[in-house]
Design a protein around this motif. Structure first.
Motif, PDB file in Angstrom:
ATOM      1  N   GLU A  10      17.228  51.749 -29.174  1.00 61.81           N
ATOM      2  CA  GLU A  10      18.162  51.982 -30.265  1.00 61.81           C
ATOM      3  C   GLU A  10      19.574  51.880 -30.020  1.00 61.81           C
ATOM      4  O   GLU A  10      19.956  52.099 -28.733  1.00 61.81           O
ATOM      5  N   GLY A  11      20.394  51.521 -30.801  1.00 61.78           N
ATOM      6  CA  GLY A  11      21.813  51.522 -30.420  1.00 61.78           C
ATOM      7  C   GLY A  11      22.310  50.140 -29.901  1.00 61.78           C
ATOM      8  O   GLY A  11      23.448  49.855 -29.417  1.00 61.78           O
ATOM      9  N   ASP A  13      22.820  47.098 -31.453  1.00 61.06           N
ATOM     10  CA  ASP A  13      23.970  46.649 -32.367  1.00 61.06           C
ATOM     11  C   ASP A  13      25.414  47.377 -32.043  1.00 61.06           C
ATOM     12  O   ASP A  13      26.264  46.517 -31.874  1.00 61.06           O
ATOM     13  N   GLU A  14      25.480  48.518 -31.704  1.00 57.78           N
ATOM     14  CA  GLU A  14      26.562  49.429 -31.503  1.00 57.78           C
ATOM     15  C   GLU A  14      27.014  49.031 -30.137  1.00 57.78           C
ATOM     16  O   GLU A  14      28.135  48.918 -30.028  1.00 57.78           O
ATOM     17  N   LYS A  17      28.493  45.376 -30.380  1.00 58.05           N
ATOM     18  CA  LYS A  17      29.816  45.610 -31.108  1.00 58.05           C
ATOM     19  C   LYS A  17      31.131  46.414 -30.174  1.00 58.05           C
ATOM     20  O   LYS A  17      32.305  45.802 -30.100  1.00 58.05           O
ATOM     21  N   ALA A  18      30.733  47.318 -29.376  1.00 54.65           N
ATOM     22  CA  ALA A  18      31.500  47.872 -28.690  1.00 54.65           C
ATOM     23  C   ALA A  18      31.947  46.702 -27.413  1.00 54.65           C
ATOM     24  O   ALA A  18      33.319  46.610 -27.062  1.00 54.65           O
ATOM     25  N   SER A  21      34.220  44.297 -28.891  1.00 57.43           N
ATOM     26  CA  SER A  21      35.690  44.744 -28.962  1.00 57.43           C
ATOM     27  C   SER A  21      36.369  45.128 -27.868  1.00 57.43           C
ATOM     28  O   SER A  21      37.468  44.827 -27.962  1.00 57.43           O
TER      29      SER A  21
END
Length: 150
Positions: A10-11, A13-14, A17-18, A21
């Motif tokens: 889980e996570g 994708d986050e 993205k982090a 960034s």
């Protein structure tokens, strides 16, 4: 799976993205730091060129090996910073644009028939060396400012 072992992440994708960034922010931090560092060298060189002065047509009071003395200020004003960027590559060029800037730095023959030898009066190379600790600080500040916002 054949052995009955499986897992679920889980996570992802986050996390992706982090990371993306962070790469963008690191690139920006580098460009900001390079710009600051280049301007530190520029200011240091301009300061070195104002340490001594003399009137036009009189002998230079700066000894060979020291920065040239200020006459009109044209050499000092001609020192520019040029930042170029391409993707993640940032480059700074710092130096004079006036025609006699190079011979002042390195010395050499000048005048009609190259009959006059000018000794080196470096101002850019010493300014770069003097500026190194300040440039390191500019990089550290730029990176810490960006990365504390992650």
């Amino acid at each position: 799976m054949a052995d009955g072992f499986s897992f679920h992440l889980e996570g992802v994708d986050e996390f992706t993205k982090a990371l993306e960034s962070a790469v963008v922010k690191a690139n920006l931090a580098n460009k900001v730091a390079i710009t600051k560092a280049a301007n530190i060298v520029k200011k240091t060189a301009q300061t070195a060129l104002a340490l001594r002065s003399h009137r036009k047509g009189t002998w230079s009071p700066s000894p060979p090996g020291d920065a040239p003395a200020l006459v009109s200020g044209a050499l000092r004003r001609s020192i520019n910073v040029d930042i170029t960027s391409s993707g993640f590559v940032h480059m700074a060029k710092i130096g004079p644009t006036i025609v006699y800037g190079r011979i002042q730095e390195l010395g050499g023959s000048a005048g009609r028939g190259h009959s006059v030898h000018l000794p080196p009066r470096p101002y850019m190379a010493p300014s770069l060396e003097f500026s190194r600790p300040l440039m390191s600080t500019a990089f550290a500040e730029s990176w810490s400012t960006i990365f504390t916002k992650l």
